[in-house]
Design a protein around this motif. Structure first.
Motif, PDB file in Angstrom:
ATOM      1  N   ARG A 197       0.873  -1.191   0.153  1.00  0.00           N
ATOM      2  CA  ARG A 197       0.063  -0.161  -0.109  1.00  0.00           C
ATOM      3  C   ARG A 197       0.912   1.243   0.221  1.00  0.00           C
ATOM      4  O   ARG A 197       1.549   1.336   1.035  1.00  0.00           O
ATOM      5  N   ALA A 198       0.864   2.070  -1.110  1.00  0.00           N
ATOM      6  CA  ALA A 198       1.598   3.340  -1.174  1.00  0.00           C
ATOM      7  C   ALA A 198       1.098   4.317  -0.061  1.00  0.00           C
ATOM      8  O   ALA A 198       1.713   5.257   0.114  1.00  0.00           O
ATOM      9  N   ASP A 199       0.002   4.163   0.528  1.00  0.00           N
ATOM     10  CA  ASP A 199      -0.464   5.139   1.315  1.00  0.00           C
ATOM     11  C   ASP A 199      -0.313   5.023   2.690  1.00  0.00           C
ATOM     12  O   ASP A 199      -0.808   5.604   3.578  1.00  0.00           O
ATOM     13  N   GLN A 200       0.577   3.784   2.830  1.00  0.00           N
ATOM     14  CA  GLN A 200       1.010   3.632   4.352  1.00  0.00           C
ATOM     15  C   GLN A 200       2.676   3.452   4.226  1.00  0.00           C
ATOM     16  O   GLN A 200       3.198   3.355   3.260  1.00  0.00           O
ATOM     17  N   TRP A 201       3.076   3.663   5.312  1.00  0.00           N
ATOM     18  CA  TRP A 201       4.691   3.692   5.412  1.00  0.00           C
ATOM     19  C   TRP A 201       5.464   2.713   4.519  1.00  0.00           C
ATOM     20  O   TRP A 201       5.284   1.573   5.215  1.00  0.00           O
ATOM     21  N   LEU A 202       6.246   2.836   3.740  1.00  0.00           N
ATOM     22  CA  LEU A 202       7.306   2.024   3.077  1.00  0.00           C
ATOM     23  C   LEU A 202       8.617   2.345   3.459  1.00  0.00           C
ATOM     24  O   LEU A 202       8.748   3.546   3.224  1.00  0.00           O
ATOM     25  N   LEU A 203       9.387   1.314   3.870  1.00  0.00           N
ATOM     26  CA  LEU A 203      10.988   1.677   4.046  1.00  0.00           C
ATOM     27  C   LEU A 203      11.658   1.605   2.750  1.00  0.00           C
ATOM     28  O   LEU A 203      11.561   0.482   2.191  1.00  0.00           O
ATOM     29  N   TYR A 204      12.191   2.618   2.230  1.00  0.00           N
ATOM     30  CA  TYR A 204      13.084   2.585   0.899  1.00  0.00           C
ATOM     31  C   TYR A 204      14.502   2.705   1.423  1.00  0.00           C
ATOM     32  O   TYR A 204      15.126   3.665   1.846  1.00  0.00           O
ATOM     33  N   ASP A 205      15.064   1.373   1.438  1.00  0.00           N
ATOM     34  CA  ASP A 205      16.463   1.177   1.742  1.00  0.00           C
ATOM     35  C   ASP A 205      17.296   1.074   0.368  1.00  0.00           C
ATOM     36  O   ASP A 205      17.072   0.007  -0.382  1.00  0.00           O
ATOM     37  N   GLN A 206      18.115   1.954   0.282  1.00  0.00           N
ATOM     38  CA  GLN A 206      18.943   2.114  -0.748  1.00  0.00           C
ATOM     39  C   GLN A 206      20.624   1.994  -0.588  1.00  0.00           C
ATOM     40  O   GLN A 206      20.870   2.340   0.557  1.00  0.00           O
ATOM     41  N   GLN A 207      21.120   1.233  -1.580  1.00  0.00           N
ATOM     42  CA  GLN A 207      22.573   1.121  -1.540  1.00  0.00           C
ATOM     43  C   GLN A 207      23.085   1.182  -2.963  1.00  0.00           C
ATOM     44  O   GLN A 207      22.602   0.677  -3.772  1.00  0.00           O
ATOM     45  N   SER A 208      24.181   2.062  -3.141  1.00  0.00           N
ATOM     46  CA  SER A 208      24.923   2.211  -4.304  1.00  0.00           C
ATOM     47  C   SER A 208      26.186   1.471  -4.346  1.00  0.00           C
ATOM     48  O   SER A 208      26.945   1.772  -3.375  1.00  0.00           O
TER      49      SER A 208
END
Length: 208
Positions: A197-208
């Motif tokens: 659900r995009a209207d609930q909190w989502l953790l975007y964990d990014q690594q380059s």
């Protein structure tokens, strides 16, 4: 996000499980965009579409996406990172209010956005210090969305590109205002392993 909306409008069953896209030319925000969708394949399990964005008579973007009805199968997943809850973190608006910025820049970065974003360990994009290329951001749409998975996938696809370049330049300490480098999104790929659900909190964990 828009190209996925266009592709979905030609799909009769299933949800998107992956997409691969290329940004071919800069877009013009003052001109409309025409989306053309090619029906590549309609199989029993998989449906494939190709969306092309056209502006001023030329292709500026193209995307291939695959769709599949939900099916059961073996499951495994990575562990959830240990991060603070989003409600305990400052919003972007609260954080930026405390930064010394020229008024013109402040107006631009403080404009209303369709997403709430809360950085676990924020970096000042105007005066960055060099650090490891890892960034964690809580993200959610500002308002409720309908229940159909279509809306949530297209919304997540839209927001997914926004902070990626920031993560990639962290080891180099490159500021948003640095005019010595040219930065742009060239290609983008996504896999949808679960409904979200995009209207609930989502953790975007990014690594380059």
């Amino acid at each position: 996000g828009q190209a996925l909306v266009a592709a979905y409008r030609t799909v009769e069953k299933g949800t998107c499980h992956s997409l691969h896209a290329y940004f071919l030319r800069p877009g013009d925000p003052r001109a409309p965009i025409l989306y053309q969708v090619d029906r590549i394949r309609d199989g029993r399990s998989f449906t494939t579409r190709r969306s092309q964005a056209i502006q001023h008579g030329r292709a500026i973007f193209h995307m291939s996406a695959s769709f599949q009805p939900e099916e059961d199968g073996p499951e495994h997943q990575a562990s959830m990172p240990e991060v603070p809850e989003p409600e305990s973190l400052q919003s972007w608006e609260e954080w930026i209010a405390g930064q010394p910025l020229p008024e013109e820049v402040r107006r631009h970065v403080s404009r209303e956005r369709p997403f709430e974003m809360r950085w676990v360990d924020p970096v000042n994009p105007f005066a960055p210090t060099k650090r490891a290329p890892r960034q964690q951001i809580w993200i959610r749409a500002r308002g409720p969305l309908p229940d159909e998975p279509f809306y949530h996938q297209c919304t997540v696809a839209y927001v997914s590109d926004m902070p990626l370049i920031d993560t990639a330049v962290m080891p180099h300490g490159i500021a948003w205002t640095d005019d010595c480098h040219q930065m742009a999104s060239l290609d983008h790929a996504m896999w949808f392993h679960r409904p979200c659900r995009a209207d609930q909190w989502l953790l975007y964990d990014q690594q380059s």
